[in-house]
Write an enzyme that holds these catalytic residues in place. Structure first.
Site, PDB file in Angstrom:
ATOM      1  NE  ARG A 122      38.730  23.710  60.607  1.00  0.00           N
ATOM      2  CZ  ARG A 122      39.885  23.603  60.816  1.00  0.00           C
ATOM      3  NH1 ARG A 122      40.328  23.550  61.503  1.00  0.00           N
ATOM      4  NH2 ARG A 122      40.658  24.390  59.928  1.00  0.00           N
ATOM      5  CG  ASP A 123      41.866  25.906  63.167  1.00  0.00           C
ATOM      6  OD1 ASP A 123      41.991  25.176  63.957  1.00  0.00           O
ATOM      7  OD2 ASP A 123      42.421  26.364  62.678  1.00  0.00           O
ATOM      8  CG  HIS A 168      44.635  28.024  58.156  1.00  0.00           C
ATOM      9  ND1 HIS A 168      43.241  28.662  59.053  1.00  0.00           N
ATOM     10  CD2 HIS A 168      44.902  27.616  59.848  1.00  0.00           C
ATOM     11  CE1 HIS A 168      43.236  27.729  59.817  1.00  0.00           C
ATOM     12  NE2 HIS A 168      44.602  27.888  60.299  1.00  0.00           N
ATOM     13  CG  HIS A 188      46.822  28.781  64.048  1.00  0.00           C
ATOM     14  ND1 HIS A 188      46.364  27.730  65.510  1.00  0.00           N
ATOM     15  CD2 HIS A 188      46.673  28.378  62.692  1.00  0.00           C
ATOM     16  CE1 HIS A 188      45.681  27.996  64.676  1.00  0.00           C
ATOM     17  NE2 HIS A 188      45.567  26.787  63.169  1.00  0.00           N
ATOM     18  CB  CYS A 214      46.392  21.853  65.408  1.00  0.00           C
ATOM     19  SG  CYS A 214      46.031  20.057  64.375  1.00  0.00           S
ATOM     20  CG  ASN A 243      42.956  29.994  64.051  1.00  0.00           C
ATOM     21  OD1 ASN A 243      41.977  29.442  64.309  1.00  0.00           O
ATOM     22  ND2 ASN A 243      43.437  29.971  62.529  1.00  0.00           N
TER      23      ASN A 243
HETATM   24  N1  COA Z   1      33.717  10.566  59.081  1.00  0.00           N
HETATM   25  C1  COA Z   1      32.870  10.136  60.182  1.00  0.00           C
HETATM   26  N2  COA Z   1      34.004   8.542  60.254  1.00  0.00           N
HETATM   27  C2  COA Z   1      34.706   7.803  59.622  1.00  0.00           C
HETATM   28  C3  COA Z   1      35.264   9.386  58.336  1.00  0.00           C
HETATM   29  C4  COA Z   1      34.589  10.634  58.046  1.00  0.00           C
HETATM   30  N3  COA Z   1      35.541  11.224  57.371  1.00  0.00           N
HETATM   31  N4  COA Z   1      36.824   8.977  58.003  1.00  0.00           N
HETATM   32  C5  COA Z   1      36.998   7.500  58.325  1.00  0.00           C
HETATM   33  N5  COA Z   1      35.608   7.215  58.738  1.00  0.00           N
HETATM   34  C6  COA Z   1      35.571   5.918  59.890  1.00  0.00           C
HETATM   35  C7  COA Z   1      35.356   4.736  59.111  1.00  0.00           C
HETATM   36  O1  COA Z   1      33.934   4.428  58.091  1.00  0.00           O
HETATM   37  C8  COA Z   1      35.925   3.561  59.663  1.00  0.00           C
HETATM   38  O2  COA Z   1      34.908   2.962  60.361  1.00  0.00           O
HETATM   39  P1  COA Z   1      34.366   1.716  61.327  1.00  0.00           P
HETATM   40  O3  COA Z   1      35.705   1.117  62.237  1.00  0.00           O
HETATM   41  O4  COA Z   1      33.160   1.223  61.548  1.00  0.00           O
HETATM   42  O5  COA Z   1      34.692   1.212  59.556  1.00  0.00           O
HETATM   43  C9  COA Z   1      36.820   4.448  60.891  1.00  0.00           C
HETATM   44  O6  COA Z   1      36.473   5.963  60.777  1.00  0.00           O
HETATM   45  C10 COA Z   1      38.145   3.504  60.164  1.00  0.00           C
HETATM   46  O7  COA Z   1      38.515   4.262  59.333  1.00  0.00           O
HETATM   47  P2  COA Z   1      39.575   4.566  57.916  1.00  0.00           P
HETATM   48  O8  COA Z   1      40.015   5.321  57.385  1.00  0.00           O
HETATM   49  O9  COA Z   1      40.693   3.908  58.880  1.00  0.00           O
HETATM   50  O10 COA Z   1      40.390   5.839  59.358  1.00  0.00           O
HETATM   51  P3  COA Z   1      41.502   6.629  60.554  1.00  0.00           P
HETATM   52  O11 COA Z   1      40.915   5.459  61.470  1.00  0.00           O
HETATM   53  O12 COA Z   1      42.643   6.057  59.834  1.00  0.00           O
HETATM   54  O13 COA Z   1      40.955   8.031  60.443  1.00  0.00           O
HETATM   55  C11 COA Z   1      40.864  10.096  60.161  1.00  0.00           C
HETATM   56  C12 COA Z   1      41.288   8.549  59.784  1.00  0.00           C
HETATM   57  C13 COA Z   1      40.881  11.299  59.263  1.00  0.00           C
HETATM   58  C14 COA Z   1      38.910   9.339  59.401  1.00  0.00           C
HETATM   59  C15 COA Z   1      40.856  10.582  61.354  1.00  0.00           C
HETATM   60  O14 COA Z   1      42.451  10.401  61.703  1.00  0.00           O
HETATM   61  C16 COA Z   1      39.922  11.857  61.697  1.00  0.00           C
HETATM   62  O15 COA Z   1      39.355  12.279  61.795  1.00  0.00           O
HETATM   63  N6  COA Z   1      41.040  13.228  61.111  1.00  0.00           N
HETATM   64  C17 COA Z   1      40.808  14.365  61.669  1.00  0.00           C
HETATM   65  C18 COA Z   1      41.765  15.301  61.867  1.00  0.00           C
HETATM   66  C19 COA Z   1      41.237  16.902  62.387  1.00  0.00           C
HETATM   67  O16 COA Z   1      40.067  17.288  62.647  1.00  0.00           O
HETATM   68  N7  COA Z   1      42.503  17.602  62.758  1.00  0.00           N
HETATM   69  C20 COA Z   1      41.900  18.367  62.859  1.00  0.00           C
HETATM   70  C21 COA Z   1      41.774  19.643  61.681  1.00  0.00           C
HETATM   71  S1  COA Z   1      43.486  20.441  60.863  1.00  0.00           S
HETATM   72 ZN    ZN Z   2      43.996  26.063  61.927  1.00  0.00          ZN
END
Ligand code: COA
Ligand code: ZN
Length: 316
Positions: free
Chosen positions: A15-16, A207, A209, A240, A249
């Site tokens: 994942r990371d 956790h 890095h 990240c 990490n």
């Molecule tokens: N999986 C898939 N789709 C998702 C989702 C998820 N977990 N969470 C939200 N969505 C979709 C919604 O269904 C929506 O879809 P639509 O546009 O078709 O209706 C769209 O994303 C927007 O939803 P919203 O709640 O407004 O999300 P956002 O655009 O503000 O994004 C996150 C928020 C959290 C989903 C996004 O920033 C993200 O996935 N971040 C992960 C970051 C990450 O992995 N970082 C590294 C690890 S620490």
């Molecule tokens: Zn990390």
């Protein structure tokens, strides 16, 4: 040193690590790596994340990976989720545990999940309900616990407030993440000495890095405080995408090697882990930061040079 007899390692490389690889790692190869890690005896593996596929396209195959990994009894398979939508996907995909994420600093939380800390915590409450209904365990990670790449120092009181909110919501496992390798061993000890007595009964994970070569020293400091759960990534993969300057990490096989050299048990087969790291290097097509793959284990011996052979005096 006061060290525990045994520690539990969670492998987070799939994942990371894979989330930040410049090239998409083919699904079959992700599955192969998770299977090799299982066979090496890893007790916990964070397999993928159920996040927005456009935000982290490298892990857009989360469902397929989760469905196809060979489940070894004795390994707990988890995935990272930022919200309830992710939790539903993860539970449907059959994870044993969901790992949530919120940052201790507002800037990193906005950059990472597009929410304020308060909004994230609301979402995590929904995540916990989804997990509870499915009888799936939850562990809550806190990014930038020891410093933020945008804000710098994160006051301990602020971290404590985030921990408090999570504990109030029912969190029993909390991971403190040093997202960009800003922590030092004294800070780790000070933080844990402050938090551990205030939140009894919590299973703490560190956790780390290794961005600034302080990961293993930080883990040793945490072990001396009584922490027995650590994340690592095979070969030292990782970083990240939403934290500038983040790098890999702590390297799992280097950490396991260090622990075994100190006679701290992990239940992991180090030779298999090293072989897995070599395979991961082939897959990502470059040399990874891990040291033991290059140096060999501490008990490696070399042939005596000719200039020395036959000239060794009897032991004194
Ligand atoms: N999986 C898939 N789709 C998702 C989702 C998820 N977990 N969470 C939200 N969505 C979709 C919604 O269904 C929506 O879809 P639509 O546009 O078709 O209706 C769209 O994303 C927007 O939803 P919203 O709640 O407004 O999300 P956002 O655009 O503000 O994004 C996150 C928020 C959290 C989903 C996004 O920033 C993200 O996935 N971040 C992960 C970051 C990450 O992995 N970082 C590294 C690890 S620490
Ligand atoms: Zn990390």
């Amino acid at each position: 040193m006061k060290l525990p007899e045994r520690v539990t390692i969670c492998e987070v490389g799939p994942r990371d690590g894979f989330q930040i690889e410049p090239e998409f790692i083919p699904t079959e190869q992700k599955i192969e790596v998770v299977n090799l890690l299982s066979e090496a005896g890893l007790p916990r593996i964070e397999v993928t994340s159920f996040v927005h596929p456009k935000v982290v396209p490298q892990l857009r195959d989360a469902e397929e990976v989760m469905a196809k990994v060979r489940r070894r009894p004795g390994t707990r398979y988890s995935a990272l989720v930022p919200n309830d939508k992710g939790a539903v996907r993860a539970v449907d995909a059959g994870v044993d545990e969901v790992h949530t994420v919120v940052s201790a600093s507002e800037s990193h939380n906005l950059a990472n999940v597009n929410m304020t800390i308060a909004e994230s915590i609301d979402k995590l409450r929904a995540v916990m309900q989804v997990a509870e209904r499915a009888r799936v365990a939850v562990a809550c990670g806190i990014s930038t616990s020891f410093g933020c790449p945008f804000e710098g120092e994160v006051p301990l009181g602020q971290l404590e407030r985030v921990v408090g909110r999570l504990v109030d919501m029912g969190a029993r496992a909390i991971g403190l993440a040093d997202t960009t390798g800003m922590a030092n061993p004294r800070q780790v000890a000070r933080t844990l000495e402050h938090l551990m007595p205030r939140f009894p009964g919590i299973e703490w994970t560190l956790h780390t890095h290794d961005t600034r070569a302080m990961a293993i020293p930080n883990i040793l400091a945490a072990m001396e405080c009584g922490v027995t759960h650590f994340d690592g990534s095979i070969g030292g993969l990782g970083g990240c995408p939403f934290a500038p300057g983040a790098s890999g990490n702590v390297c799992t096989e280097d950490l396991v090697h260090c622990l075994h050299a100190m006679r701290v048990e992990t239940g992991i087969d180090l030779d298999r882990l090293i072989a897995t790291s070599r395979r991961v290097q082939e897959i990502v097509g470059r040399t990874l930061p891990g040291q033991i793959v290059k140096a060999g284990k501490w008990d490696r011996r070399y042939p005596l040079p000719d200039t020395v052979a036959g000239r060794l005096p009897n032991a004194v």
